[in-house]
Design a protein around this motif. Structure first.
Motif, PDB file in Angstrom:
ATOM      1  N   ASP A   1     -13.752 -85.102 -10.660  1.00 31.15           N
ATOM      2  CA  ASP A   1     -12.625 -84.598 -10.609  1.00 31.15           C
ATOM      3  C   ASP A   1     -11.794 -84.797  -9.323  1.00 31.15           C
ATOM      4  O   ASP A   1     -12.683 -84.709  -8.223  1.00 31.15           O
ATOM      5  CB  ASP A   1     -12.545 -82.949 -10.984  1.00 31.15           C
TER       6      ASP A   1
ATOM      7  N   ALA B   1     -12.579 -91.663  -9.218  1.00 33.48           N
ATOM      8  CA  ALA B   1     -12.399 -92.175 -10.653  1.00 33.48           C
ATOM      9  C   ALA B   1     -13.720 -92.952 -10.856  1.00 33.48           C
ATOM     10  O   ALA B   1     -14.406 -93.040 -11.802  1.00 33.48           O
ATOM     11  CB  ALA B   1     -11.306 -93.106 -10.847  1.00 33.48           C
TER      12      ALA B   1
ATOM     13  N   GLY C   1     -16.854 -90.726 -11.317  1.00 33.62           N
ATOM     14  CA  GLY C   1     -16.430 -89.518 -12.522  1.00 33.62           C
ATOM     15  C   GLY C   1     -16.334 -88.273 -12.091  1.00 33.62           C
ATOM     16  O   GLY C   1     -16.761 -87.100 -12.728  1.00 33.62           O
TER      17      GLY C   1
ATOM     18  N   TRP D   1      -7.617 -95.234 -15.503  1.00 32.67           N
ATOM     19  CA  TRP D   1      -8.653 -96.305 -15.314  1.00 32.67           C
ATOM     20  C   TRP D   1     -10.120 -95.337 -15.122  1.00 32.67           C
ATOM     21  O   TRP D   1     -10.421 -94.344 -14.695  1.00 32.67           O
ATOM     22  CB  TRP D   1      -8.774 -96.875 -13.731  1.00 32.67           C
ATOM     23  N   LYS D   2     -11.248 -95.856 -16.005  1.00 33.19           N
ATOM     24  CA  LYS D   2     -12.413 -95.643 -16.103  1.00 33.19           C
ATOM     25  C   LYS D   2     -13.341 -96.683 -15.973  1.00 33.19           C
ATOM     26  O   LYS D   2     -13.268 -97.630 -16.269  1.00 33.19           O
ATOM     27  CB  LYS D   2     -12.612 -94.796 -17.470  1.00 33.19           C
TER      28      LYS D   2
ATOM     29  N   GLY E   1     -17.673 -95.530 -19.689  1.00 30.09           N
ATOM     30  CA  GLY E   1     -17.149 -94.223 -19.526  1.00 30.09           C
ATOM     31  C   GLY E   1     -17.432 -93.233 -18.528  1.00 30.09           C
ATOM     32  O   GLY E   1     -16.635 -92.483 -18.068  1.00 30.09           O
ATOM     33  N   ASN E   2     -18.273 -93.159 -17.918  1.00 28.76           N
ATOM     34  CA  ASN E   2     -18.852 -92.083 -16.843  1.00 28.76           C
ATOM     35  C   ASN E   2     -18.011 -90.802 -17.471  1.00 28.76           C
ATOM     36  O   ASN E   2     -17.300 -90.257 -16.955  1.00 28.76           O
ATOM     37  CB  ASN E   2     -18.216 -92.454 -15.581  1.00 28.76           C
TER      38      ASN E   2
END
Length: 195
Positions: A133, A128, A131, A189-190, A194-195
């Motif tokens: 997956d 997270a 960035g 959560w980011k 943004g990422n």
């Protein structure tokens, strides 16, 4: 007995792709940078590999989170330690009897579930924050979720040093999101920006 390898391999891929420019970035763990989280992951690999081997002396110190100790070889060192962690818990003897991790004496099976939870949740934290997956197989996510649910049942407002107060996540959400919510993290959560 569960195989941690699928989880450690996913985390290894994330670790290998973390950029130097991301080391100072925040993570879903308040006050913890990516470098701090990597250091904690490194230490917990050592602690829980020792716990699997019943090396009580090596399991007496709690893994810290201090990115200043990360060192230049972390991209190769941490994946190697993740692989050794998974391998150590493939021995049935690791799951039996008593052991020690982070200075706490506990049954081997409980230590294994703590290790699973640590790898799965901190793998998600790292993904997270950077960035990436992230996915987790249902069997390991269920094992981590069962462990966290028992901790939340005893400490519904969070467990100091382990989890924050649970974040509400719909029952219809994916299992990994529900696990993340139980640990006091927002699955949405980011990082700022943004990422």
């Amino acid at each position: 007995m569960l195989d941690l390898t699928p989880a450690t391999e996913i985390v290894t891929r994330v670790v290998a792709d973390v950029g130097d420019d991301q080391l100072g970035a925040p993570t879903p763990c308040p006050g913890t940078t990516v470098a701090d989280l990597l250091d904690h992951l490194d230490g917990l690999c050592l602690a829980f590999t020792a716990a699997a081997a019943k090396d009580l002396a090596a399991g007496s110190q709690a893994p810290a989170a201090d990115g200043s100790r990360l060192g230049p070889d972390w991209r190769t060192r941490i994946p190697g330690r993740l692989a050794r962690l998974a391998s150590a818990w493939q021995d049935e003897a690791a799951w039996a009897g008593m052991t020690r991790a982070g200075g706490v004496d506990l049954p081997g099976e409980v230590a294994a579930h703590v290790a699973i939870n640590e790898v799965v949740v901190h793998g998600w934290d790292l993904a997270a924050a950077t960035g990436h997956d992230y996915a987790c197989g249902a069997e390991l996510a269920q094992a981590a979720c069962a462990f966290v649910q028992s901790a939340v049942a005893q400490n519904p407002d969070g467990s100091e040093g382990l989890f924050g107060a649970p974040v509400a996540v719909p029952e219809s959400a994916p299992l990994l999101d529900r696990l993340i919510g139980l640990t006091g993290r927002d699955p949405a959560w980011k990082p700022a920006g943004g990422n």
